[in-house]
Design a protein around this motif. Structure first.
Motif, mmCIF file in Angstrom:
data_model
loop_
_atom_site.group_PDB
_atom_site.id
_atom_site.type_symbol
_atom_site.label_atom_id
_atom_site.label_comp_id
_atom_site.label_asym_id
_atom_site.label_seq_id
_atom_site.Cartn_x
_atom_site.Cartn_y
_atom_site.Cartn_z
ATOM 1 N N ALA A 39 0.818 -1.220 0.000
ATOM 2 C CA ALA A 39 0.000 0.000 0.000
ATOM 3 C C ALA A 39 0.850 1.267 0.000
ATOM 4 N N LEU A 40 2.089 1.173 0.426
ATOM 5 C CA LEU A 40 2.958 2.352 0.472
ATOM 6 C C LEU A 40 3.314 2.865 -0.923
ATOM 7 N N TRP A 41 3.223 1.997 -1.950
ATOM 8 C CA TRP A 41 3.637 2.421 -3.289
ATOM 9 C C TRP A 41 2.688 2.024 -4.414
ATOM 10 N N PHE A 42 1.817 1.046 -4.181
ATOM 11 C CA PHE A 42 0.962 0.536 -5.253
ATOM 12 C C PHE A 42 -0.495 0.482 -4.838
ATOM 13 N N GLY A 43 -0.802 -0.399 -3.919
ATOM 14 C CA GLY A 43 -2.176 -0.559 -3.462
ATOM 15 C C GLY A 43 -2.253 -1.644 -2.415
ATOM 16 N N VAL A 54 -6.870 -12.257 -4.874
ATOM 17 C CA VAL A 54 -7.160 -11.200 -3.906
ATOM 18 C C VAL A 54 -7.695 -10.003 -4.672
ATOM 19 N N GLU A 55 -8.256 -9.072 -3.948
ATOM 20 C CA GLU A 55 -8.702 -7.818 -4.547
ATOM 21 C C GLU A 55 -7.695 -6.744 -4.159
ATOM 22 N N VAL A 56 -7.179 -6.057 -5.160
ATOM 23 C CA VAL A 56 -6.191 -5.002 -4.929
ATOM 24 C C VAL A 56 -6.850 -3.655 -5.192
ATOM 25 N N VAL A 57 -6.713 -2.746 -4.236
ATOM 26 C CA VAL A 57 -7.191 -1.376 -4.385
ATOM 27 C C VAL A 57 -5.997 -0.550 -4.845
ATOM 28 N N LEU A 58 -6.082 0.000 -6.056
ATOM 29 C CA LEU A 58 -4.983 0.745 -6.670
ATOM 30 C C LEU A 58 -4.971 2.176 -6.123
ATOM 31 N N LEU A 59 -4.201 2.403 -5.091
ATOM 32 C CA LEU A 59 -4.233 3.652 -4.349
ATOM 33 C C LEU A 59 -3.664 4.849 -5.107
ATOM 34 N N ALA A 60 -2.815 4.628 -6.099
ATOM 35 C CA ALA A 60 -2.220 5.743 -6.841
ATOM 36 C C ALA A 60 -3.057 6.148 -8.055
ATOM 37 N N GLU A 61 -4.142 5.438 -8.295
ATOM 38 C CA GLU A 61 -4.998 5.731 -9.442
ATOM 39 C C GLU A 61 -6.180 6.602 -9.004
ATOM 40 N N GLU A 62 -6.705 7.386 -9.942
ATOM 41 C CA GLU A 62 -7.884 8.200 -9.641
ATOM 42 C C GLU A 62 -9.014 7.307 -9.159
ATOM 43 N N GLU A 63 -9.676 7.730 -8.116
ATOM 44 C CA GLU A 63 -10.814 7.031 -7.515
ATOM 45 C C GLU A 63 -10.454 5.678 -6.915
ATOM 46 N N PRO A 65 -9.513 2.506 -7.860
ATOM 47 C CA PRO A 65 -10.313 1.350 -8.279
ATOM 48 C C PRO A 65 -9.796 0.051 -7.667
ATOM 49 N N ALA A 66 -10.687 -0.910 -7.538
ATOM 50 C CA ALA A 66 -10.320 -2.244 -7.047
ATOM 51 C C ALA A 66 -10.251 -3.188 -8.241
ATOM 52 N N GLU A 67 -9.297 -4.104 -8.191
ATOM 53 C CA GLU A 67 -9.117 -5.048 -9.281
ATOM 54 C C GLU A 67 -8.822 -6.426 -8.716
ATOM 55 N N ARG A 68 -9.459 -7.452 -9.287
ATOM 56 C CA ARG A 68 -9.191 -8.830 -8.889
ATOM 57 C C ARG A 68 -7.841 -9.242 -9.470
ATOM 58 N N VAL A 69 -6.996 -9.818 -8.640
ATOM 59 C CA VAL A 69 -5.678 -10.269 -9.066
ATOM 60 C C VAL A 69 -5.557 -11.748 -8.747
ATOM 61 N N GLU A 70 -5.352 -12.539 -9.801
ATOM 62 C CA GLU A 70 -5.177 -13.974 -9.644
ATOM 63 C C GLU A 70 -3.710 -14.254 -9.308
ATOM 64 N N ILE A 71 -3.478 -15.039 -8.278
ATOM 65 C CA ILE A 71 -2.124 -15.373 -7.855
ATOM 66 C C ILE A 71 -1.722 -16.692 -8.517
ATOM 67 N N LEU A 72 -0.776 -16.621 -9.434
ATOM 68 C CA LEU A 72 -0.310 -17.810 -10.143
ATOM 69 C C LEU A 72 0.817 -18.491 -9.380
ATOM 70 N N GLN A 73 1.663 -17.692 -8.748
ATOM 71 C CA GLN A 73 2.756 -18.203 -7.926
ATOM 72 C C GLN A 73 3.133 -17.136 -6.912
ATOM 73 N N CYS A 74 3.311 -17.544 -5.684
ATOM 74 C CA CYS A 74 3.800 -16.655 -4.634
ATOM 75 C C CYS A 74 4.672 -17.499 -3.718
ATOM 76 N N ASP A 75 5.979 -17.393 -3.910
ATOM 77 C CA ASP A 75 6.915 -18.227 -3.178
ATOM 78 C C ASP A 75 7.873 -17.346 -2.373
ATOM 79 N N PRO A 76 7.613 -17.200 -1.072
ATOM 80 C CA PRO A 76 8.500 -16.359 -0.253
ATOM 81 C C PRO A 76 9.920 -16.912 -0.149
ATOM 82 N N ARG A 77 10.071 -18.223 -0.299
ATOM 83 C CA ARG A 77 11.398 -18.828 -0.202
ATOM 84 C C ARG A 77 12.287 -18.371 -1.356
ATOM 85 N N THR A 78 11.760 -18.421 -2.587
ATOM 86 C CA THR A 78 12.522 -17.982 -3.763
ATOM 87 C C THR A 78 12.230 -16.527 -4.111
#
Length: 165
Positions: A39-43, A54-63, A65-78
């Motif tokens: 949220a500090l830089w994107f949403g 997840v639903e991402v709220v794009l904080l740097a965009e006008e109004e 907007p919220a957008e659905r984001v499909e997570i294909l891979q999220c690996d904190p190890r790599t």
């Protein structure tokens, strides 16, 4: 003040941008995966990532907007993140990886399948967001990173030429 373009076109035709940080890969990863840091830089994101989206709220965009984001891979190890936004032809796949680099880290951002007709706006957009990330990491004012005219249209011609052919 206009930004300087840093993007490249990979051999596979993807847009690639890199940012180098003095902070550890683990710290930079938090700015991608932790909603509070993102949220500090994107949403900010809401929802259960284990559901695959997840639903991402794009904080740097006008109004904001919220957008659905499909997570294909999220690996904190790599420290690799792949997501898909939008649907059909308007969908984008984004691939981010945080690697160790010297005493710090390097964020590698790729967007495969970039429509060359949209490169003049998408390239400057990702430059803008990654510079906002750099400002957030450095603790400087993220609001000082201004999209128009510093990124768009200032960097448009560079990206149009890069993806022409």
């Amino acid at each position: 003040m206009s930004a300087t373009p840093t993007g490249n076109r990979t051999a596979h035709g993807a847009l690639e941008l890199r940012r180098v940080f003095t902070e550890s890969p683990g710290r930079i990863w938090r700015y991608l995966a932790d909603s509070e840091y993102l949220a500090l830089w994107f949403g900010s994101w809401h929802g259960d990532p284990k559901s695959g989206a997840v639903e991402v709220v794009l904080l740097a965009e006008e109004e904001a907007p919220a957008e659905r984001v499909e997570i294909l891979q999220c690996d904190p190890r790599t420290r690799q993140l792949q997501v898909r936004t939008g649907t059909g032809d308007s969908g984008w796949q984004l691939e981010l990886k945080v690697e160790a680099s010297g005493q710090g880290s390097c964020l590698v951002f790729q967007m495969p399948g970039l429509d060359p007709q949209q490169a003049g706006s998408i390239g400057p957009g990702w430059e803008f967001y990654l510079d906002r990330l750099a400002a957030a990491v450095d603790g400087t004012d993220v609001a000082s990173v201004v999209f128009e005219p510093d990124y768009y249209p200032a960097l448009s011609e560079y990206y149009e030429k890069l993806f022409r052919s």
